[in-house]
Every structure is written in C-alpha cells, then in structure tokens.
Design a protein around this motif. Structure first.
Motif: not given
Length: 418
Positions: A173-197
């Motif tokens: 449950v604690a890990l799921l709550i942590s995931a929900l909190i992270l879901r509300a955080m900004p994505k902080l997108e980088q350049k496409a070259a640095a974030t495209e898998f």
C-alpha cells in the motif's frame, strides 16, 4: 530543462519528500516482516541471511544495463512503474509456497529497487535547483532516519495485532501511495534525444554506454574518486555490520535485550544527527559534510571495535549513527552537483554494480576471517581500513572542492543514442 517555479517549489519538494518517506517507512516494515516469515517457514538463520545476499545479487543482475534505460526514459514515469511493480510483487509474497519462490520474488523486487535509486537521483537532480539541493538532502536524511525508527516500531505493533503478512501488505500500500504522489509530480521532459527510448536495446548500446561512463570517469578523475571512495565506505560499513550481532554477543557478552537497546541508541543517534544536520546544513560545505562526516563515522566504528563494555560500544554506535546524516547529505548533494543528469543514470548504475560486487567479496572475506581467527581482531582491522579510506576521502574531497570552479559539471561528451 524545466525547473520548479518560485511559487510552488517547496510544495513539490514536500510532496516528493512525503513519497520518499512513505516508501522508506513501508520498506522497513516489509524487511522485518519478511525476516520473520522466512524464519517461521524454515527455522534457519542461514535462510534469513540469504535474503541479504539477494539484494547485491539483484544489483549485479540489473545495474550493468539499467542506466542505459534510465537515461533514455522519463524518470518520473519509470519510478511510477517500478513502484507499482514492486507493490504487485510484494502482494504475491505471502502466496509463495517455498523458500526458493520467496527468493525469486525478493530478487525481482530488489532488481526494481536497484533501478529506482539511480532513476530517483536523476529526477531529483532535475527537479531541485542547485541552491536548494543541500537543504533537500538534509530533510531527506531526517525522513530516512524517521522511517528507520518508526518502521520497525509499527511493524512490532502490527505483529502483536495480526501477522507479518499484514505488514507485507502495508508495504505494498505504501508503494502504491508513493506512486500516486509521483503521478502528481511534473514530468520534467528533456530533449527528445535524451528521453526517447530506443526501439530495441542491444549489447552494442550497453557497451557504448559503458564507454561513456569510462570516458567521463577519466575526464573527471577527482569527482569519481570521491564517489568511489564513498562507495568503499559503504562497502566496509556493510561488511562490518554483518558481524555486529556476533561481536555484540561473543565479545561484549550482551543479552538479546541489551543488544536491542544498543541498536536503539544507534537509532537515537541517527535522529539527533539528522536534526542537527537539517538546522546547520547551510553553514557546512559539501566537502566538510562528505569528508568530515565519513571520518566521524569511521571513528565511531573504531571506538565500537575496540570496546570491551556496553557503555563504550554505545558511545561508538551513537557517534557513527549521528555522523551518517552529514555524510549522506554531502554525498547526495555532491553527486547531484557533479555528475551531469545526462549521464547520471548510467554512471550511478555502473558504480553501484561495482559497489555490490565489493560488498559480496568483502563481506565473505570478513565473515571467513572471523571464523578462522576471532571476531574482534577482524573487526578492528576492518575498521582501521575504513578509517584510512575516510581520511583519503576527506583529503580528496577538499582537493576536488578547490579545483572545481562551477557548481555543476557540464558534460560535453557523447549523448545517449537511440
């Protein structure tokens, strides 16, 4: 690169610290519960010890390729996936019918954890401005210390009210709550070259990434020497801690109750150090924190190693625990300021792999030596080596701080390829 704005920067920082705290708290509850489950299932102390071998083994299996993934993905999304994955795997643990199945689940959980650490380091570095990092890390040390104390206490209450299985579910449950909190955080997108898998990971990509880490290490020798020496401190501390219970029982002649009280004193030291560190962190330089804190930690271990009574051992425990918050705050801030976020995932992953390998080797050597000789001489020799490493770390830290002209190192080398 998106940075947190002035109006809401501490709101998002508070959310992130809350997520970290909840996850760490659940982790301590889970660890104690899992130990009891394995002990009840097998009645073997060796089986319980096997759980502690699984973690570095998971790092060895994961970190040689994990950095290649981390530096090419959105770290926030990756952290959410890893939190949810760990929650699902932990939920499956009570249904494991054999010891080897438990080990398999624990291995997968720790593999996800091994990826989570460097991913969170990269994300935090992007989210927190340079001027706020040291204070953030001081608060993080305080929260980690609180989880260290509160987690086992809550686990004890849960064991009295129910079973260790209840505590296992609490961590999920604690890990799921942590995931929900992270879901509300900004994505902080980088350049496409640095974030495209990349469409397909390959050994060529992994080898190229290792070459980038080696090139960075050669270019910034002092920075990576500080990083590696601190890792060596962690290796020695882990190996020495593996003999802690044996030392306390055979050398100091402590009862189980006295040993438990000794651990509680360490917990009090951790909290006290974290509070003092939070209050005075802006008045201390990073080199003083990472170098001076490490020297004090090793002095605490030395005092403990030479002790022949509970009182002296307790003082040693308090000193080393008190100093940990300073050393960890300095190390995290140093890493965030000196390893560029573009290569942070790969660099931290590669060095964590080396650290895990050294932990396995050093722990085995110290354990074997304690059986062949006796515990105290081996612990004294180990703490002496640790003290020597800490003095070298202190010297190199101050040398690096004097030669570094910028707050952050700019990496102009090869970028992640897709």
């Amino acid at each position: 690169m998106k940075k947190i704005g002035k109006d809401n920067e501490w709101r998002e920082v508070a959310m992130l610290l809350t997520g970290i705290g909840i996850a760490n708290f659940g982790g301590w509850v889970y660890l104690i519960a899992l130990n009891l489950i394995v002990l009840d299932m097998t009645g073997s102390a060796l089986a319980v010890a096997g759980l502690y071998i699984v973690k570095p083994a998971a790092t060895l299996l994961t970190n040689f390729w994990a950095g290649s993934v981390i530096d090419r993905t959105n770290q926030r999304n990756l952290m959410i996936v890893l939190d949810v994955l760990r929650a699902l795997l932990i939920t499956c643990l009570p249904f494991a019918s054999s010891l080897w199945l438990i080990y398999a689940f624990v291995l997968l959980i720790n593999m996800a954890g091994s990826m989570f650490e460097p991913a969170s380091m990269s994300y935090i570095t992007k989210l927190i401005p340079v001027k706020n990092r040291q204070r953030f890390n001081a608060f993080r040390s305080l929260i980690d210390s609180g989880a260290f104390l509160i987690g086992p206490a809550v686990a004890g209450v849960l064991f009295m009210m129910g079973t260790p299985v209840t505590a296992i579910y609490l961590n999920a449950v604690a890990l799921l709550i942590s995931a929900l909190i992270l879901r509300a955080m900004p994505k902080l997108e980088q350049k496409a070259a640095a974030t495209e898998f990349p469409t397909r990971m390959s050994w060529e990509i992994i080898r190229a990434d290792w070459r980038i880490v080696i090139a960075f290490s050669k270019r910034y020798v002092l920075i990576m020497t500080v990083f590696f020496l601190f890792s060596c401190m962690t290796v020695m501390a882990t190996a020495i801690d593996s003999q802690e219970a044996t030392f306390s029982k055979r050398v100091l002649g402590l009862t189980d109750g006295e040993y438990g009280f000794l651990v509680s004193i360490a917990g009090a030291g951790i909290i006290a150090g974290a509070i003092v560190n939070t209050v005075f962190t802006k008045k201390l330089g990073i080199a003083a924190l990472i170098g001076g804190g490490s020297v004090m930690v090793s002095l605490g271990y030395l005092l403990y190693a030479f002790s022949s009574s509970f009182a002296v051992a307790a003082i040693g425990f308090f000193i080393l625990a008190f100093s940990l918050a300073f050393a960890n705050t300095g190390f995290h801030t140093f890493t965030q300021n000196n390893i560029p976020v573009e290569v942070m995932g790969r660099t931290v992953s590669v060095y964590s792999l080396l650290e895990a390998l050294l932990i396995i080797i050093t722990t085995a050597i110290i354990g074997l030596a304690s059986e062949i000789v006796t515990v105290q001489p081996v612990v004294i020799a180990s703490t002496a080596v640790m003290f020597g490493i800490s003095l070298l770390l202190l010297a190199v830290s101050f040398k690096q701080s004097k030669t570094s002209g910028a707050a952050e190192v700019a990496w102009e080398g090869e970028r992640p390829s897709t």
